[in-house]
Scaffold this active site. Sequence first.
Site, short mmCIF file in Angstrom:
data_model
loop_
_atom_site.label_atom_id
_atom_site.label_comp_id
_atom_site.label_asym_id
_atom_site.label_seq_id
_atom_site.Cartn_x
_atom_site.Cartn_y
_atom_site.Cartn_z
N SER A 136 19.56 -40.58 -11.60
CA SER A 136 18.27 -41.61 -11.97
C SER A 136 19.29 -42.63 -12.58
CB SER A 136 17.18 -40.61 -12.42
OG SER A 136 16.66 -42.31 -13.31
N TYR A 174 13.65 -36.27 -19.99
CA TYR A 174 13.57 -36.84 -18.23
C TYR A 174 15.20 -36.99 -18.14
CZ TYR A 174 13.79 -38.45 -13.67
OH TYR A 174 13.81 -38.59 -12.63
P1 NDP Z 1 7.38 -36.16 -6.68
O1 NDP Z 1 7.10 -35.20 -8.34
O2 NDP Z 1 7.10 -36.43 -5.67
O3 NDP Z 1 8.25 -34.31 -6.30
C1 NDP Z 1 8.67 -33.79 -7.31
C2 NDP Z 1 8.77 -32.26 -6.57
O4 NDP Z 1 9.68 -31.46 -7.64
C3 NDP Z 1 7.71 -31.49 -6.09
O5 NDP Z 1 8.30 -30.81 -4.77
C4 NDP Z 1 7.58 -30.35 -6.64
O6 NDP Z 1 6.48 -29.34 -6.66
C5 NDP Z 1 9.04 -30.11 -7.58
N1 NDP Z 1 9.08 -29.42 -8.53
C6 NDP Z 1 8.43 -29.90 -9.99
N2 NDP Z 1 8.62 -28.91 -10.85
C7 NDP Z 1 8.83 -27.95 -10.08
C8 NDP Z 1 8.92 -26.61 -10.48
N3 NDP Z 1 8.52 -26.67 -11.68
N4 NDP Z 1 9.12 -25.65 -9.82
C9 NDP Z 1 10.04 -26.28 -8.39
N5 NDP Z 1 9.05 -27.55 -8.25
C10 NDP Z 1 9.39 -27.97 -8.56
O7 NDP Z 1 9.11 -36.50 -6.82
P2 NDP Z 1 9.69 -37.05 -5.79
O8 NDP Z 1 10.39 -36.95 -5.18
O9 NDP Z 1 9.96 -38.53 -6.89
O10 NDP Z 1 11.96 -36.81 -7.18
C11 NDP Z 1 11.93 -35.83 -6.69
C12 NDP Z 1 13.54 -36.76 -7.44
O11 NDP Z 1 14.10 -37.49 -7.45
C13 NDP Z 1 13.41 -36.01 -8.22
O12 NDP Z 1 14.85 -35.01 -9.63
C14 NDP Z 1 13.59 -37.36 -9.28
O13 NDP Z 1 13.80 -37.04 -11.07
C15 NDP Z 1 14.82 -37.80 -8.59
N6 NDP Z 1 14.00 -39.72 -8.86
C16 NDP Z 1 12.79 -40.30 -8.20
C17 NDP Z 1 12.49 -40.96 -8.48
C18 NDP Z 1 11.57 -42.01 -7.50
O14 NDP Z 1 11.62 -43.38 -7.98
N7 NDP Z 1 10.38 -41.40 -7.82
C19 NDP Z 1 13.45 -42.19 -9.06
C20 NDP Z 1 14.58 -41.53 -9.53
C21 NDP Z 1 14.73 -40.23 -9.67
P3 NDP Z 1 4.71 -29.61 -6.21
O15 NDP Z 1 4.82 -30.01 -5.68
O16 NDP Z 1 4.69 -27.94 -6.20
O17 NDP Z 1 4.34 -30.16 -7.86
#
Ligand code: NDP
Length: 248
Positions: A155, A168
């Site tokens: 990020s 984070y």
């Molecule tokens: P979402 O919240 O939409 O999705 C997060 C995903 O991670 C979900 O599939 C969730 O599962 C899973 N997850 C979270 N905690 C756990 C856990 N304890 N065990 C297993 N699975 C877990 O987030 P994004 O798609 O936005 O984020 C994806 C990546 O991109 C992350 O690493 C985030 O930090 C990064 N990012 C995102 C940005 C953005 O603007 N969206 C910007 C910069 C980085 P469940 O569905 O079960 O909750």
Amino acid sequence: MDSTHYSAPKDLLAGKIIGVTGASDGIGAVAAKTFASCGATVILMGRTVPKLEAIYDAIEAAGGPQPAIYPVCLEGASEKDYEDMHNHLEEAFGQLDGLLHNAGELGQRTPIANYKLSTWQKVMQVNVTAEFMMTKALLPLLEKSDNASLIFTTSSVGRAGKPYWGAYAISKFATEGMSQVLAHELEGVSNIRVNCINPGATRTRMRAAAYPAEDPSSVKTPEEIMPTYLYLMGKESRGITGQSLDAQ
Ligand code: NDP
């Protein structure tokens, strides 16, 4: 090469076995569907099985190769759970050609002075320690590929400190570090390249939680940032390692 404009051939990932964590939602769900649309057999890794099943069904309905679901709760899984993961995946697939560490926890948006230890521990466990354990366990399967790609998700707050992003941001600095350390360790002695992707502002549940006042339609969809994911997962990025790319 500007990866944000990469145009992937439809068979880019034909025959490849690719794991995606957090494949149930947001960027991970779209990445899994996108890899499958380019021919990959995708292993959908995550904790919420009904959501993973919906992605599984969508991939099958679109005519992609039959995916697999591997339930894993990154907050609670132990080293033994990752050894079991290695053993199950080895038996089912023999090797891994790609792994996208995408799952992430946002934690609190608050000053360090107010940050809860329990939230810190959860964020570091999911965003750093689980990635370490899974990577360590699955490296032998990636080593069996003749051209493997290991991708971490970073990020902009993992590259320059910004206030109120707490664990984070610190976890993403650690992710950048893990990616660089591994890239150097594996370069020249394996076929595994290791890189980070910074998705940039992307329309997901996490983005909405971090920026509740933002109009979601003002930021890109996960589909729009897929060119960089395809570029790094596919063979055209062979030789690229230790990099941190922006997806937009
Ligand atoms: P979402 O919240 O939409 O999705 C997060 C995903 O991670 C979900 O599939 C969730 O599962 C899973 N997850 C979270 N905690 C756990 C856990 N304890 N065990 C297993 N699975 C877990 O987030 P994004 O798609 O936005 O984020 C994806 C990546 O991109 C992350 O690493 C985030 O930090 C990064 N990012 C995102 C940005 C953005 O603007 N969206 C910007 C910069 C980085 P469940 O569905 O079960 O909750």
